[in-house]
Write an enzyme that holds these catalytic residues in place. Structure first.
Site, mmCIF file in Angstrom:
data_model
loop_
_atom_site.group_PDB
_atom_site.id
_atom_site.type_symbol
_atom_site.label_atom_id
_atom_site.label_comp_id
_atom_site.label_asym_id
_atom_site.label_seq_id
_atom_site.Cartn_x
_atom_site.Cartn_y
_atom_site.Cartn_z
ATOM 1 N N ASP A 1 24.832 -43.187 -13.697
ATOM 2 C CA ASP A 1 23.866 -42.179 -13.250
ATOM 3 C C ASP A 1 22.446 -42.857 -13.179
ATOM 4 O OD1 ASP A 1 23.271 -38.586 -13.644
ATOM 5 O OD2 ASP A 1 21.893 -39.965 -13.205
ATOM 6 N N ASP B 1 37.446 -33.106 -14.713
ATOM 7 C CA ASP B 1 36.572 -33.694 -15.516
ATOM 8 C C ASP B 1 36.834 -33.100 -16.982
ATOM 9 O OD1 ASP B 1 34.327 -34.472 -16.944
ATOM 10 O OD2 ASP B 1 32.639 -33.822 -15.236
ATOM 11 N N GLU C 1 38.365 -37.443 -14.640
ATOM 12 C CA GLU C 1 36.902 -38.058 -15.274
ATOM 13 C C GLU C 1 36.864 -37.747 -16.949
ATOM 14 O OE1 GLU C 1 33.624 -37.172 -12.702
ATOM 15 O OE2 GLU C 1 32.319 -36.803 -14.442
ATOM 16 N N GLU D 1 28.304 -36.740 -5.780
ATOM 17 C CA GLU D 1 28.518 -35.523 -6.549
ATOM 18 C C GLU D 1 27.319 -34.510 -6.209
ATOM 19 O OE1 GLU D 1 28.607 -36.270 -10.714
ATOM 20 O OE2 GLU D 1 29.162 -34.230 -10.850
ATOM 21 N N HIS E 1 27.172 -40.947 -11.110
ATOM 22 C CA HIS E 1 27.221 -39.595 -11.390
ATOM 23 C C HIS E 1 25.988 -38.849 -11.165
ATOM 24 C CE1 HIS E 1 26.016 -36.671 -14.801
ATOM 25 N NE2 HIS E 1 26.996 -36.138 -14.783
ATOM 26 N N LYS F 1 36.265 -28.163 -14.070
ATOM 27 C CA LYS F 1 35.917 -28.418 -15.305
ATOM 28 C C LYS F 1 37.198 -28.256 -16.140
ATOM 29 C CE LYS F 1 31.749 -30.042 -15.647
ATOM 30 N NZ LYS F 1 31.510 -31.207 -16.157
ATOM 31 N N GLU G 1 29.189 -41.789 -17.306
ATOM 32 C CA GLU G 1 28.191 -40.847 -17.305
ATOM 33 C C GLU G 1 27.338 -40.909 -18.748
ATOM 34 O OE1 GLU G 1 30.215 -36.999 -16.471
ATOM 35 O OE2 GLU G 1 28.494 -36.386 -17.779
HETATM 36 CA CA CA Z 1 31.359 -35.394 -15.809
#
Ligand code: CA
Length: 388
Positions: free
Chosen positions: A277, A201, A227, A337, A304, A173, A254
């Site tokens: 997703d 991300d 991402e 993921e 996702h 992240k 996503e």
């Molecule tokens: Ca993400």
């Protein structure tokens, strides 16, 4: 002909043991999910899920099903997944098209494919057209932050845990300021060495202008994909980042929904990897349509995943059916993921949680989704208001 006789929804919500945060404002204190059960006249039950992101209440998707779509499903043939998908989308178009409403349609579609598999005695991936692979390479999603935590030291420790668990890819992240982001990626790279694939991300923390520097700097740190560097409304901004010609791959999706939402992303080649997703963008039917757009544009599709075991297993079935892009000895393979963040009921919801062995996740071969849902867990975490 099997007939749908009941549609039930649960609004699941549970406090996480340790609240966490990521690039977007606010602290995540709960995990939520809308789970649906569709029952046929011969007693079969199909399960589906609508994804709830960090701050998304499950009530919106549940209300969409209960008020708008359930009446459309009762008395229908569950094998008619394509017809029911189009009718559900059309019924909600004037107030839906994106977000939790398409999430509700996704949950219905996943449950219908689960039923179709049970009725025909085949796993969903077979009914989708067949599996290209029987195991998947997972990547660890984690690196969420806790208040007062020591960063980037805690990130390096977490990276080591994922490495010890057998992961050879992990998603960090970022989105906390570019200098901070670079320190984070550098710390994780030092912890895991050169052989591990690092993804970053940003949860759309930047605008296209500031993201340009992020793209350049991350390119020097051997990041595999970046991402959601910028907001999902800014398709042109995404394309400008791809046009910079970085080594890293730009990924997003996503927060996009349906074939209509993904159309400009695919036709303008705004990203390298589309990330719908299964439990948000349209279920198996909707994401298969999005995949056609991706493949037509020569783009990779890599779903996702952030839901419960139901959304996870749905993604595994779909991931098995995604062709390498292109089919060649060097084709790009999708990765699973695998959310490693805190979730009180993700694991307990089903009896057959996918497990990792030798760094791979097995694709289930049982009919339908191949899961047995523990109804007592649904009832324990249900926060749905009683019907008035
Ligand atoms: Ca993400």
């Amino acid at each position: 002909m099997p007939t749908i006789v009941d549609v039930q929804t649960w609004v699941l919500r549970a406090e996480v043991p340790t609240p966490f945060f990521f690039a977007q404002p606010g602290i995540v204190t709960h995990r939520s999910s809308m789970v649906i059960a569709i029952t046929t006249d011969d007693g079969r039950i199909g399960y589906g899920e609508a994804l709830c992101n960090g701050h998304q209440p499950a009530d919106i998707a549940a209300a969409t099903v209960d008020s708008s779509l359930k009446p459309l499903l009762i008395g229908r043939d569950p094998l008619h997944t394509g017809v029911l998908f189009e009718e559900c989308y059309n019924r909600t178009k004037d107030f839906g098209m994106k977000g939790a409403v398409v999430g509700a349609i996704s949950a219905i579609d996943i449950a219908l494919w689960d039923l179709k598999g049970q009725i025909l005695g085949r796993p969903v991936h077979t009914l989708l057209g067949g599996a290209f692979r029987s195991t998947l390479a997972p990547y660890a999603t984690g690196f969420y932050r806790v208040e007062g935590g020591a960063y980037p030291e805690l990130l390096a420790e977490e990276a080591q845990r994922h490495l010890d668990a057998g992961f050879t890819a992990m998603k960090v992240k970022i989105g906390f300021g570019i200098d901070s982001d670079l320190r984070s990626i550098t710390a994780v790279r030092e912890a895991v060495g050169d052989g591990v694939r690092i993804l970053a991300d940003a949860n759309h923390a930047y605008n296209a202008g500031t993201a340009r520097r992020l793209v350049r700097e991350l390119d020097d740190l051997d990041v595999y994909w970046l991402e959601e560097p910028i907001s999902p409304e800014d398709v042109d901004g995404y394309r400008s980042l791809v046009d910079m010609g970085p080594k890293l791959l730009i990924a997003a999706g996503e927060n996009e929904f349906s074939r209509h939402g993904f159309w400009p992303w695919a036709t303008t080649r705004a990203v390298d990897i589309l990330q719908p997703d299964l439990a948000a963008a349209g279920g198996f039917t909707g994401v298969q349509q999005i995949q056609t757009l991706a493949l037509s544009a020569g783009l990779a599709l890599n779903p996702h995943v952030w839901g419960t075991a139901i959304g996870l297993v749905a993604a595994i079935h779909f991931l098995a059916t995604i062709p390498p892009v292109p089919i060649s000895r060097a084709g790009q393979e999708p990765m699973l993921e695998y959310d490693q963040s805190s979730h009180p009921f993700r694991q307990h919801l089903v009896e057959e949680l996918p497990t990792m062995a030798n760094g791979r996740v097995m694709v289930p071969d049982r009919p339908g989704l191949g899961i047995t849902v523990d109804r007592s867990v649904l009832d324990r975490f249900d926060q749905k208001s009683p019907v008035r």
